[in-house]
Design an enzyme around this catalytic site. Structure first.
Site, PDB file in Angstrom:
ATOM      1  N   HIS A  86       0.805  -1.269  -0.168  1.00  0.00           N
ATOM      2  CA  HIS A  86       0.110  -0.043  -0.170  1.00  0.00           C
ATOM      3  C   HIS A  86       0.908   1.283  -0.039  1.00  0.00           C
ATOM      4  O   HIS A  86       2.008   1.176   0.617  1.00  0.00           O
ATOM      5  CB  HIS A  86      -0.703  -0.047   1.416  1.00  0.00           C
ATOM      6  CG  HIS A  86      -2.019   0.945   1.532  1.00  0.00           C
ATOM      7  ND1 HIS A  86      -1.568   2.457   1.802  1.00  0.00           N
ATOM      8  CD2 HIS A  86      -3.164   0.874   1.290  1.00  0.00           C
ATOM      9  CE1 HIS A  86      -2.736   3.014   1.948  1.00  0.00           C
ATOM     10  NE2 HIS A  86      -3.895   2.057   1.675  1.00  0.00           N
TER      11      HIS A  86
ATOM     12  N   ASP B 116       3.454  -4.583   8.101  1.00  0.00           N
ATOM     13  CA  ASP B 116       2.267  -3.716   7.998  1.00  0.00           C
ATOM     14  C   ASP B 116       0.795  -4.721   7.951  1.00  0.00           C
ATOM     15  O   ASP B 116       0.755  -5.224   6.985  1.00  0.00           O
ATOM     16  CB  ASP B 116       2.129  -3.127   6.518  1.00  0.00           C
ATOM     17  CG  ASP B 116       0.880  -2.256   6.383  1.00  0.00           C
ATOM     18  OD1 ASP B 116      -0.033  -2.378   6.974  1.00  0.00           O
ATOM     19  OD2 ASP B 116       0.754  -1.631   5.396  1.00  0.00           O
TER      20      ASP B 116
ATOM     21  N   GLN C  58      -4.327  -4.949   7.082  1.00  0.00           N
ATOM     22  CA  GLN C  58      -5.346  -5.758   6.504  1.00  0.00           C
ATOM     23  C   GLN C  58      -5.333  -7.077   7.485  1.00  0.00           C
ATOM     24  O   GLN C  58      -6.152  -7.927   6.838  1.00  0.00           O
ATOM     25  CB  GLN C  58      -5.126  -6.137   4.920  1.00  0.00           C
ATOM     26  CG  GLN C  58      -5.266  -5.007   3.922  1.00  0.00           C
ATOM     27  CD  GLN C  58      -6.744  -4.501   4.028  1.00  0.00           C
ATOM     28  OE1 GLN C  58      -7.597  -5.146   4.564  1.00  0.00           O
ATOM     29  NE2 GLN C  58      -6.948  -3.177   3.999  1.00  0.00           N
TER      30      GLN C  58
ATOM     31  N   LYS D 295      -9.787  -0.878  11.108  1.00  0.00           N
ATOM     32  CA  LYS D 295      -9.954  -2.010  10.410  1.00  0.00           C
ATOM     33  C   LYS D 295     -10.206  -3.160  11.011  1.00  0.00           C
ATOM     34  O   LYS D 295     -10.281  -4.551  10.543  1.00  0.00           O
ATOM     35  CB  LYS D 295      -8.892  -2.259   9.490  1.00  0.00           C
ATOM     36  CG  LYS D 295      -8.618  -0.951   8.294  1.00  0.00           C
ATOM     37  CD  LYS D 295      -7.544  -1.280   7.403  1.00  0.00           C
ATOM     38  CE  LYS D 295      -7.008  -0.171   6.494  1.00  0.00           C
ATOM     39  NZ  LYS D 295      -7.728   0.097   5.408  1.00  0.00           N
TER      40      LYS D 295
ATOM     41  N   CYS E 226      -4.807   2.799  -3.687  1.00  0.00           N
ATOM     42  CA  CYS E 226      -3.711   3.163  -2.906  1.00  0.00           C
ATOM     43  C   CYS E 226      -2.375   1.982  -3.245  1.00  0.00           C
ATOM     44  O   CYS E 226      -1.591   1.886  -2.152  1.00  0.00           O
ATOM     45  CB  CYS E 226      -3.850   3.534  -1.618  1.00  0.00           C
ATOM     46  SG  CYS E 226      -5.201   4.638  -1.294  1.00  0.00           S
TER      47      CYS E 226
HETATM   48  N1  PLP Z   1      -1.537  -0.562   4.786  1.00  0.00           N
HETATM   49  C1  PLP Z   1      -2.496  -1.277   4.061  1.00  0.00           C
HETATM   50  C2  PLP Z   1      -1.960  -2.716   3.664  1.00  0.00           C
HETATM   51  C3  PLP Z   1      -3.637  -0.809   3.971  1.00  0.00           C
HETATM   52  O1  PLP Z   1      -4.742  -1.706   3.358  1.00  0.00           O
HETATM   53  C4  PLP Z   1      -3.983   0.323   4.591  1.00  0.00           C
HETATM   54  C5  PLP Z   1      -5.354   1.068   4.312  1.00  0.00           C
HETATM   55  O2  PLP Z   1      -6.182   0.579   3.380  1.00  0.00           O
HETATM   56  C6  PLP Z   1      -2.976   1.298   5.103  1.00  0.00           C
HETATM   57  C7  PLP Z   1      -1.668   0.564   5.285  1.00  0.00           C
HETATM   58  C8  PLP Z   1      -3.160   2.624   5.729  1.00  0.00           C
HETATM   59  O3  PLP Z   1      -3.835   2.492   6.511  1.00  0.00           O
HETATM   60  P1  PLP Z   1      -4.552   3.828   7.418  1.00  0.00           P
HETATM   61  O4  PLP Z   1      -5.079   4.655   6.330  1.00  0.00           O
HETATM   62  O5  PLP Z   1      -5.606   3.207   8.335  1.00  0.00           O
HETATM   63  O6  PLP Z   1      -3.360   4.532   7.965  1.00  0.00           O
END
Ligand code: PLP
Length: 413
Positions: free
Chosen positions: A124, A202, A205, A228, A366
């Site tokens: 992401h 990270d 998800q 999430k 993204c």
């Molecule tokens: N990393 C992954 C794999 C994501 O899917 C997302 C959001 O969809 C993020 C990071 C970013 O999360 P946040 O917008 O809650 O900071």
């Protein structure tokens, strides 16, 4: 009822939003990878905090402030237990995954000016751009680990990178937010550590449906967001090994993170407080702890199994629609799947589904480097959560079939 069975009606009754109508149709919410809904139990804890205990934390000797501080620190303990931390000081509260990753990029980056970073081609933007910018500013190598044709990581390529380049940190997602690929974290941590590199995971998800045991996994940092996992927005977590959090400097400065301050210099609190400048989102943290309690109450294993079954069912049915191409076939998929509809614009597809009350995500998720690699301009993504039903998936698939029939490719610009 057996250990992994679900009282779906009872679970759904905890989420009143699931009963609403959208475009005069029952809402079918299949965009849980973007954000999840919040159950009444979590909302009640948040409301109760404001009704009864609200005051700023770590700042007062009066009763309300002491109460609020107690609940905030109790929330830290619950999060520490949930992520399998060794101690609660390994849990830093942030605004979310993005904030946690930026914190590490800036703080670890300030302490490690000489090393490059490896990310993967499925990250992401939140776990891509902070490292890209750090490496650009430092003129250091940013290695991008490629995927194979199934959508799994090429770990041989990572090994070559670690062997050849001076990589100080590997930043990798636990679960892809596009393909749903579940990455082999144990192998990645073992490999990176063999070459002396740290690993940041990270878990945005993964957090709702994959067991996370950070200490046991021996990862160095792990990041996720409350929204999430049935928690409130604006709260997230950075888990970091105690020894590392002590070593890296704070990057945001302000109230409560300082120890001694004079006109020339300042000293700072130990971790985690040195990373929590300003008034923290203590109500968010308390709400996040309530969402952990909620998920545990439903049953973490039951959630994982049900989400796996829902996704497997959706994949099988979607694969049977001609003109729809499910992207990737990773060894293990969890949380979401994405597809392209031949010749049709994903935004049109999503709009047609929305007209029938069905919420799916469309666009580049993204994750532009990944989507470009998949040879599609944009994709449609569905991401069921445990509160979704098989009937909802049937409704989505029926609407998708109708959409394919009604949106001939010739009409697309
Ligand atoms: N990393 C992954 C794999 C994501 O899917 C997302 C959001 O969809 C993020 C990071 C970013 O999360 P946040 O917008 O809650 O900071």
């Amino acid at each position: 009822m057996g250990k992994f069975e679900f009282d779906i009606a009872r679970v759904r009754s905890d989420f009143p939003i699931l009963d609403r109508k959208v475009n005069r149709c029952p809402l079918v919410y299949l965009d849980n990878a973007a954000t999840t809904h919040v159950p009444d139990q979590v909302l009640a804890v948040i409301a109760n905090h404001y009704h009864t205990h609200n005051a700023n934390v770590h700042r007062g000797a009066h009763t309300l402030s002491l109460e609020a501080t107690g609940y905030f620190e109790k929330a830290r303990e619950r999060v520490a237990e949930f992520v399998g931390a060794n101690r609660k000081s390994e849990v830093v509260f942030t605004r979310g995954t993005t904030d946690s990753i930026n914190l590490v990029a800036q703080s670890w980056g300030a302490a490690n000016r000489k090393s490059g970073v490896a990310v993967t081609a499925m990250e992401h933007h939140s776990n891509f751009i902070p490292w890209q910018q750090l490496c650009r500013a430092r003129r250091k190598k940013l290695g991008v680990v490629p995927l194979d044709s199934s959508g799994d990581l090429d770990l041989d390529a990572l090994e070559v990178m670690l062997r050849k380049d001076d990589i100080g940190l590997v930043a990798v997602t636990q679960v892809s937010n596009v393909l749903g690929t579940v990455n082999p974290l144990r192998d990645i941590v073992e490999l990176a550590h063999r070459f002396g590199a740290l690993v940041l995971i990270d878990a945005a998800q993964a957090v709702r449906h994959e067991a996370i045991q950070a200490h046991e996994l021996e990862c160095d940092f792990l990041c996720f967001s409350g929204h999430k996992m049935m928690g409130p927005t604006g709260i997230g977590v950075l888990y970091g090994k105690a020894s590392l959090l002590e070593k890296i400097p704070p990057f945001a400065f302000g109230g409560e993170m300082a120890d001694r301050v004079d006109a020339i210099r300042s000293t700072f609190q130990p971790a985690p407080l040195k990373f929590e400048a300003g008034t923290p989102n203590y109500v968010g943290a308390i709400g996040l702890a309530a969402s952990i309690d909620y998920l545990k109450g439903v049953g973490l294993s039951a959630i994982r199994l049900r989400e796996q079954e829902l996704l497997r069912y959706a994949e099988k049915r979607i694969r049977s629609i001609s003109e729809v191409r499910v992207l990737g076939s990773p060894k293990r998929r969890a949380g979401c799947l994405s597809f392209a509809v031949e010749g049709r614009n994903p935004f049109d597809v999503a709009a047609m589904l929305d007209a029938q009350g069905i919420a799916v995500r469309s666009g580049s998720m993204c994750a532009q480097p990944l989507v470009k690699n998949l040879d599609v301009a944009q994709v449609v993504r569905i991401s069921p959560a445990f509160y979704n039903t098989f009937e909802e998936l049937d409704a989505c698939i029926a609407a998708l079939e109708e959409t394919v029939a009604m949106l001939p490719p010739a009409l697309q610009g």
